[in-house]
Design an enzyme around this catalytic site. Structure first.
Site, mmCIF file in Angstrom:
data_model
loop_
_atom_site.group_PDB
_atom_site.id
_atom_site.type_symbol
_atom_site.label_atom_id
_atom_site.label_comp_id
_atom_site.label_asym_id
_atom_site.label_seq_id
_atom_site.Cartn_x
_atom_site.Cartn_y
_atom_site.Cartn_z
ATOM 1 C CD1 TRP A 118 0.490 -6.508 -2.001
ATOM 2 C CD2 TRP A 118 -0.103 -6.795 0.112
ATOM 3 N NE1 TRP A 118 0.693 -7.537 -1.708
ATOM 4 C CE2 TRP A 118 0.628 -7.838 -0.460
ATOM 5 C CE3 TRP A 118 -0.774 -6.789 1.377
ATOM 6 C CZ2 TRP A 118 0.758 -9.001 0.371
ATOM 7 C CZ3 TRP A 118 -0.517 -7.870 2.273
ATOM 8 C CH2 TRP A 118 0.182 -9.235 1.454
ATOM 9 C CE LYS A 125 12.971 -3.672 -2.051
ATOM 10 N NZ LYS A 125 13.599 -4.902 -2.144
ATOM 11 C CB CYS A 144 -0.931 0.121 1.325
ATOM 12 S SG CYS A 144 -2.262 -1.126 1.048
ATOM 13 C CE LYS A 173 15.546 -12.882 -3.358
ATOM 14 N NZ LYS A 173 16.093 -11.996 -2.255
ATOM 15 C CG HIS A 231 17.610 -37.478 7.487
ATOM 16 N ND1 HIS A 231 17.714 -38.863 8.036
ATOM 17 C CD2 HIS A 231 18.762 -36.922 7.408
ATOM 18 C CE1 HIS A 231 19.166 -38.893 8.445
ATOM 19 N NE2 HIS A 231 19.643 -37.684 8.103
ATOM 20 C CG ASN A 255 0.118 1.389 4.609
ATOM 21 O OD1 ASN A 255 -0.290 0.192 4.319
ATOM 22 N ND2 ASN A 255 1.276 1.939 4.372
ATOM 23 N N GLY A 256 -2.760 -0.182 6.034
ATOM 24 C CA GLY A 256 -2.544 -0.792 7.496
ATOM 25 C C GLY A 256 -3.572 -1.828 7.673
ATOM 26 N NE ARG A 301 4.828 1.533 0.148
ATOM 27 C CZ ARG A 301 5.550 1.865 1.423
ATOM 28 N NH1 ARG A 301 6.628 2.646 1.453
ATOM 29 N NH2 ARG A 301 4.968 1.689 2.497
HETATM 30 O O1 M6R Z 1 12.438 -4.859 4.499
HETATM 31 P P1 M6R Z 1 12.902 -6.036 5.255
HETATM 32 O O2 M6R Z 1 14.245 -6.352 5.018
HETATM 33 O O3 M6R Z 1 12.616 -5.968 6.604
HETATM 34 O O4 M6R Z 1 11.925 -7.261 4.648
HETATM 35 C C1 M6R Z 1 12.241 -8.504 4.996
HETATM 36 C C2 M6R Z 1 11.202 -9.325 3.800
HETATM 37 O O5 M6R Z 1 10.060 -8.770 3.519
HETATM 38 C C3 M6R Z 1 12.032 -9.246 2.652
HETATM 39 O O6 M6R Z 1 13.650 -9.833 2.844
HETATM 40 C C4 M6R Z 1 11.377 -10.225 1.693
HETATM 41 O O7 M6R Z 1 11.763 -11.530 1.967
HETATM 42 C C5 M6R Z 1 12.314 -10.092 0.192
HETATM 43 N N1 M6R Z 1 10.946 -10.034 -0.692
HETATM 44 C C6 M6R Z 1 13.143 -10.988 -0.354
HETATM 45 O O8 M6R Z 1 13.363 -10.701 -1.604
#
Ligand code: M6R
Length: 595
Positions: A77, A590, A2, A476, A495, A103-104, A29
């Site tokens: 979002w 993001k 958002c 990733k 395992h 947002n929230g 974001r």
């Molecule tokens: O902004 P942050 O590093 O706290 O975010 C944490 C995760 O949301 C972030 O690393 C997420 O896993 C990424 N999309 C990974 O590429």
């Protein structure tokens, strides 16, 4: 996650341009719908333009709309209600007097609905609309400011809000709790947004709203209050345009650009944290850490994977015990802590809500907290006792790459600052930068990705520090290519999970440590015997002639910074091959600003 942008000005700038260009800057974001409300001077009324999909849709929709001095916009979002036009923001109150973007997450919206709004008609399924309806309900008995304050006092959860009273086109009301909101001003007016990036070009200075605060903004008059309606100080800071803006340049995607920036990020970190060949970190941080009996690293996603590498480095270099915890778990189930714990929050954005929940709990217990972040103006940088900046430059792609490398580099500097016998940090990090550079100069992974990732699943394996790279590589790949991927400790596969290996299942092994290289290679034999299609990423010192990707050597504690790079590129090319939206993968944001 958002994005909010609002503008009120003196008619020299069109609010539509400011808001829509701000929303475009916040696209990174992550969002699924967008909308804007603008004042139509001819009809003396506010209009809303919104839909699911991209901001560009709203740009097209509003192309012929007359200039407006006031407007609020939003990228949504989805949290409450499907991705539909009706659920997109802005939202009206029932009589359409109030218009709101949010947002929230309002956790008690259902209770509020049944307690105060039994007879109201709703236009959407969102928690946000409840706020608009409450303001309207209270405005029947109070003036607008009191109606908003009365509403804010009832809300449980997180919010960054902009509110317009359609009978007063000269004011934007803003409020914040937990979700970020910054207000910038210039001679042309006031811009309010969830991220500094949206203020670039429209404001020279800004201040960050604090939790439980409320702002009444007019083009030339800004007032801030707490929820008791007492005035609050606004501490304005200068906006450094270079630090917050980011251009794509000649790259096709931000992710690719950011992968290629990694060597220069490492060198920038050395220039900021190494002096006279020695690692230098604020003495207070070092003293507090040395006095503690255990370090607790809290983080999420990629940042947590950097935390694992950090644990390994700090324990090996200093002998201090370190625990790594998932922020969203730690916030609600804190383990038994030692007597003198020291907390490190690792976060690219500095806005992750799960981490903020941890910070508030840890601060209540009066424990020292350090935030390692890429955004020094962020909430978690501001609210911790200290912060260390990553200096990675704005990271726009949702998939984190250069921030991950930067987190490990800063943790390495920090670990070495805690010991009397540090490694030659500058030399070791330069070796890493050179190794990455030489790989990037000669890489040709597009073909490998083509061959490997037409499959529906994939495994990354590694032992010891390579296991952490396997976790990061797998995150990733899945987040941008949507291929189901798992990162495994190589010895653990047999395992149970080995049952999933069949003909041509891709298994990618990372082998950077000499002592356990042979064990990982045996695990590879086990999967090969079951038909797996393997790919081996090694360093020169652990390589065998037929390995697929051989990288130049570096210190073994820093190997994750080098071995992760081919995995980042494999993910990139896999997503490219599949024709996906690489920088804005589906369902992801993001900055994850809700818990
Ligand atoms: O902004 P942050 O590093 O706290 O975010 C944490 C995760 O949301 C972030 O690393 C997420 O896993 C990424 N999309 C990974 O590429």
């Amino acid at each position: 996650m958002c994005g909010i942008v609002g503008f009120i000005g003196n008619n020299k700038k069109d609010a539509k341009d400011v808001v829509l260009s701000g929303l475009k800057k916040l696209e990174y974001r992550g969002y699924d719908s967008a909308g804007i409300s603008l004042f139509d001077q001819r009809f003396e009324t506010f209009k809303i333009y919104k839909d699911f999909g991209r901001v560009q849709k709203i740009v097209d929709l509003t192309q012929k709309v007359d200039p407006s001095s006031i407007g609020i916009g939003h990228t949504r979002w989805a949290t409450h209600g499907k991705v539909t036009k009706d659920n997109a923001h802005p939202h009206y109150s029932e009589s359409k007097r109030f218009i709101i973007v949010h947002n929230g997450v309002i956790e008690n919206y259902e209770e509020l609905k049944s307690q105060y709004l039994k007879n109201s008609n709703f236009y959407s399924e969102t928690d946000t609309e409840v706020i608009a309806q409450l303001i309207e309900t209270f405005s029947k008995s109070f003036n607008v400011e009191t109606a908003i304050l009365t509403t804010l006092k009832l809300l449980e959860g997180s919010y960054a809000l902009l509110v317009i009273d359609t009978s007063d086109p000269e004011t934007i009301y803003a409020a914040k709790n937990k979700s970020p909101l910054v207000l910038g001003k210039s001679k042309d007016g006031v811009t309010i947004a969830s991220d500094l990036m949206a203020l670039v070009g429209y404001a020279n200075e800004y201040f960050a709203l604090v939790d439980h605060s409320f702002v009444v903004a007019k083009a030339k008059n800004i007032k801030s209050y707490n929820l008791l309606h007492e005035p609050l100080q606004m501490n304005y800071l200068k906006i450094n345009q270079d630090e917050v803006s980011a251009e794509l340049g000649t790259y096709q995607h931000y992710m690719l650009k950011e992968i290629y920036e990694q060597p220069s990020v490492i060198r920038r970190i050395v220039s900021k944290y190494v002096f006279d060949d020695l690692p230098k970190i604020d003495k207070q941080i070092i003293n507090q850490m040395k006095q503690s009996d255990r370090i607790y690293i809290l983080a999420a996603g990629t940042s947590m994977h950097a935390g694992y590498v950090g644990k390994r480095m700090v324990e090996e270099i200093t002998n201090m015990p370190v625990e790594v915890h998932i922020a969203s778990e730690f916030a609600y189930h804190m383990p038994v802590l030692t007597r003198n714990p020291y907390f490190i929050l690792i976060t690219q954005s500095g806005e992750t809500a799960d981490l903020r929940a941890c910070l508030l709990k840890v601060k209540k217990l009066n424990h020292p907290v350090l935030t390692i972040t890429n955004v020094k103006t962020s909430t978690l940088a501001r609210e911790a006792d200290h912060y260390l900046e990553l200096f990675a430059g704005p990271e726009i792609a949702v998939a984190s790459t250069k921030a991950y490398i930067a987190q490990i580099a800063v943790l390495y500097v920090l670990a070495n600052s805690l010991t009397d016998a540090p490694y030659d940090v500058k030399y070791e990090l330069e070796k890493v930068a050179k190794s990455i550079e030489s790989f990037l100069d000669h890489q040709n992974l597009a073909n490998i990705a083509h061959d490997l990732f037409l499959k529906r699943n994939c495994f990354y394996i590694g032992r010891d520090i390579d296991y952490y790279t396997a976790l990061e590589a797998s995150l990733k790949l899945k987040e941008i290519s949507y291929i189901q991927t798992e990162g495994f400790a190589a010895g653990e596969l047999k395992h149970g999970t080995i049952a999933l290996i069949e003909n041509n299942t891709p298994v990618i092994a990372i082998i950077s440590n000499k002592t356990i290289a042979k064990n990982t290679r045996s695990n590879l034999k086990e999967v090969l015997a079951r038909g797996a299609q393997t790919l081996i990423i090694s360093l020169e010192k652990t390589s065998q002639p037929n390995d697929d990707i051989i990288l130049k050597d570096c210190h073994e504690l820093l190997a994750p910074m080098v071995t992760v790079v081919p995995t980042q590129l494999l993910s990139y090319y896999a997503a490219l091959e599949r024709g996906l939206d690489i920088d804005k993968p589906r369902n992801l944001a993001k900055s994850v600003t809700v818990e």
